[in-house]
Design a protein around this motif. Structure first.
Motif, short mmCIF file in Angstrom:
data_model
loop_
_atom_site.label_atom_id
_atom_site.label_comp_id
_atom_site.label_asym_id
_atom_site.label_seq_id
_atom_site.Cartn_x
_atom_site.Cartn_y
_atom_site.Cartn_z
N UNK A 50 0.82 -1.21 0.00
CA UNK A 50 0.00 0.00 0.00
C UNK A 50 0.86 1.26 0.00
N UNK A 51 2.13 1.12 0.36
CA UNK A 51 3.05 2.26 0.29
C UNK A 51 3.49 2.56 -1.14
N UNK A 52 3.30 1.63 -2.04
CA UNK A 52 3.88 1.73 -3.38
C UNK A 52 2.85 1.70 -4.50
N UNK A 53 1.65 1.29 -4.20
CA UNK A 53 0.60 1.19 -5.22
C UNK A 53 -0.62 1.98 -4.79
N UNK A 54 -1.35 2.57 -5.74
CA UNK A 54 -2.62 3.22 -5.39
C UNK A 54 -3.57 2.19 -4.79
N UNK A 55 -4.46 2.67 -3.93
CA UNK A 55 -5.37 1.78 -3.21
C UNK A 55 -6.08 0.79 -4.13
N UNK A 56 -6.53 1.26 -5.28
CA UNK A 56 -7.30 0.39 -6.18
C UNK A 56 -6.43 -0.65 -6.88
N UNK A 57 -5.10 -0.57 -6.74
CA UNK A 57 -4.20 -1.54 -7.38
C UNK A 57 -3.55 -2.51 -6.37
N UNK A 58 -3.78 -2.28 -5.09
CA UNK A 58 -3.08 -3.08 -4.08
C UNK A 58 -3.46 -4.56 -4.17
N UNK A 59 -4.74 -4.87 -4.30
CA UNK A 59 -5.15 -6.28 -4.36
C UNK A 59 -4.50 -7.00 -5.53
N UNK A 60 -4.45 -6.34 -6.70
CA UNK A 60 -3.82 -6.96 -7.87
C UNK A 60 -2.31 -7.14 -7.65
N UNK A 61 -1.69 -6.15 -7.00
CA UNK A 61 -0.25 -6.25 -6.73
C UNK A 61 0.04 -7.39 -5.77
N UNK A 62 -0.80 -7.55 -4.75
CA UNK A 62 -0.64 -8.66 -3.80
C UNK A 62 -0.78 -10.00 -4.53
N UNK A 63 -1.79 -10.11 -5.37
CA UNK A 63 -2.01 -11.37 -6.10
C UNK A 63 -0.84 -11.68 -7.02
N UNK A 64 -0.32 -10.68 -7.72
CA UNK A 64 0.82 -10.90 -8.61
C UNK A 64 2.05 -11.31 -7.81
N UNK A 65 2.32 -10.60 -6.73
CA UNK A 65 3.46 -10.93 -5.86
C UNK A 65 3.38 -12.39 -5.43
N UNK A 66 2.21 -12.79 -4.95
CA UNK A 66 2.06 -14.17 -4.45
C UNK A 66 2.18 -15.20 -5.56
N UNK A 67 1.78 -14.83 -6.77
CA UNK A 67 1.91 -15.78 -7.88
C UNK A 67 3.37 -15.95 -8.30
N UNK A 68 4.17 -14.90 -8.14
CA UNK A 68 5.59 -14.95 -8.49
C UNK A 68 6.44 -15.61 -7.40
N UNK A 69 5.96 -15.57 -6.18
CA UNK A 69 6.76 -15.95 -5.03
C UNK A 69 7.32 -17.38 -5.08
N UNK A 70 6.49 -18.39 -5.39
CA UNK A 70 7.04 -19.76 -5.34
C UNK A 70 8.25 -19.96 -6.25
N UNK A 71 8.23 -19.41 -7.44
CA UNK A 71 9.32 -19.62 -8.38
C UNK A 71 10.54 -18.75 -8.08
N UNK A 72 10.32 -17.54 -7.56
CA UNK A 72 11.42 -16.60 -7.41
C UNK A 72 12.01 -16.52 -6.00
N UNK A 73 11.24 -16.86 -4.99
CA UNK A 73 11.68 -16.57 -3.62
C UNK A 73 12.14 -17.78 -2.83
N UNK A 74 11.47 -18.89 -2.97
CA UNK A 74 11.67 -20.01 -2.04
C UNK A 74 13.10 -20.53 -2.09
N UNK A 75 13.60 -20.84 -3.28
CA UNK A 75 14.94 -21.41 -3.40
C UNK A 75 16.04 -20.42 -3.03
N UNK A 76 15.72 -19.12 -3.08
CA UNK A 76 16.72 -18.09 -2.76
C UNK A 76 16.79 -17.79 -1.26
N UNK A 77 15.93 -18.38 -0.48
CA UNK A 77 15.79 -18.02 0.94
C UNK A 77 16.31 -19.14 1.84
N UNK A 78 17.53 -19.00 2.36
CA UNK A 78 18.11 -20.07 3.18
C UNK A 78 17.56 -20.06 4.62
#
Length: 196
Positions: A50-78
Motif C-alpha cells: 500500500x506504500x507503493x501502489x494506489x489503493x485500487x491496485x493493491x489487491x492486484x499487486x498482492x495477487x501478482x506478488x504471491x503468484x511470483x513468489x514460489x518460483x522466485x523466492x523459495x529457493x533463494x531463501x536459506x
C-alpha cells in the motif's frame, strides 16, 4: 508448545523477497524501493505494498506478488543458522512447534518443505492481534520472533516473547516491546529452552 515467526526468524527471506519485488517492478512499472522494503520486513504484504501502489491496485499487486513468489523466492531463501536445531529442540520430548507468520500459509509451507523444517502446525496471514489469537488457539507458551510486533503479540497472548536479533529490530527494541529474553540468533535457543 513453542511458536516461531518465519521471515528473519527461521528463514532469511530477504534475497527471495527482493527478487519478487524486482520482478513486480518490471511487470507493473512500479517503483518499489526494494532495499527499503527488505530492511523492514515484518508487517503484512498488503500493508507494505500500500506504500507503493494506489489503493485500487493493491489487491492486484498482492495477487501478482504471491503468484511470483514460489518460483522466485523459495529457493533463494536459506534457513537461518540454528533453525533446524531450534525447531528440533522445541519438538523434543513430546513438544510441539508451530509457525505463526504474516505470510500466507501455503507460502510458509513451501519454505518449510524446501528447507526440510518439520513443524506440527502452520498459521498464516497473521500479524498483531491475529498472531496473538493464533498463539492462544494453539496453546503457545513461548513465541520466537525478530520483530517488535512479535513480542507485543506474545505479551498479549500471555506467552513468553523470545526475541532473536536477526531481523530489523534491535535487541533493545525487542526488550522494549516485551521480550522476556533476546538472543543473538536461533543457535542459542536450544540451550535457553533447556535452562528455561
Amino acid at each position: 508448545m513453542v511458536g516461531f515467526d518465519l521471515d528473519l526468524t527461521l528463514v532469511d527471506s530477504r534475497p527471495g523477497v527482493a527478487a519478487v519485488l524486482r520482478e513486480l517492478n518490471v511487470r507493473t512499472g512500479a517503483s518499489v524501493d526494494v532495499d527499503l522494503v527488505i530492511s523492514r520486513l515484518g508487517p503484512p504484504l498488503r500493508v507494505e505494498l500500500a506504500n507503493w501502489f494506489p489503493t485500487h491496485q493493491v489487491d492486484d499487486a498482492v495477487a501478482l506478488y504471491r503468484s511470483l513468489y514460489p518460483q522466485l523466492a523459495v529457493a533463494r531463501s536459506p534457513a537461518l543458522p540454528g533453525a533446524h536445531e531450534a525447531v528440533a529442540a522445541a519438538r523434543a520430548d513430546g513438544g510441539v512447534a508451530v509457525v505463526i507468520s504474516a505470510k500466507i500459509a501455503p507460502l510458509v509451507q513451501l519454505h518449510l518443505d524446501h528447507l526440510g523444517l518439520t513443524v506440527d502446525a502452520v498459521a498464516g496471514d497473521r500479524f498483531g492481534d491475529g498472531k496473538s489469537q493464533a498463539m492462544a488457539d494453539h496453546g503457545v507458551r513461548a513465541y520466537v520472533g525478530d520483530h517488535v510486533a512479535d513480542m507485543a503479540a506474545a505479551q498479549a497472548a500471555g506467552a513468553l516473547g523470545i526475541g532473536v536479533a536477526t531481523g530489523p529490530c534491535t535487541a533493545n527494541e525487542l526488550r522494549g516491546a516485551g521480550a522476556t529474553v533476546v538472543l543473538p540468533g536461533l543457535v542459542d535457543l536450544p540451550g535457553w529452552l533447556i535452562r528455561g
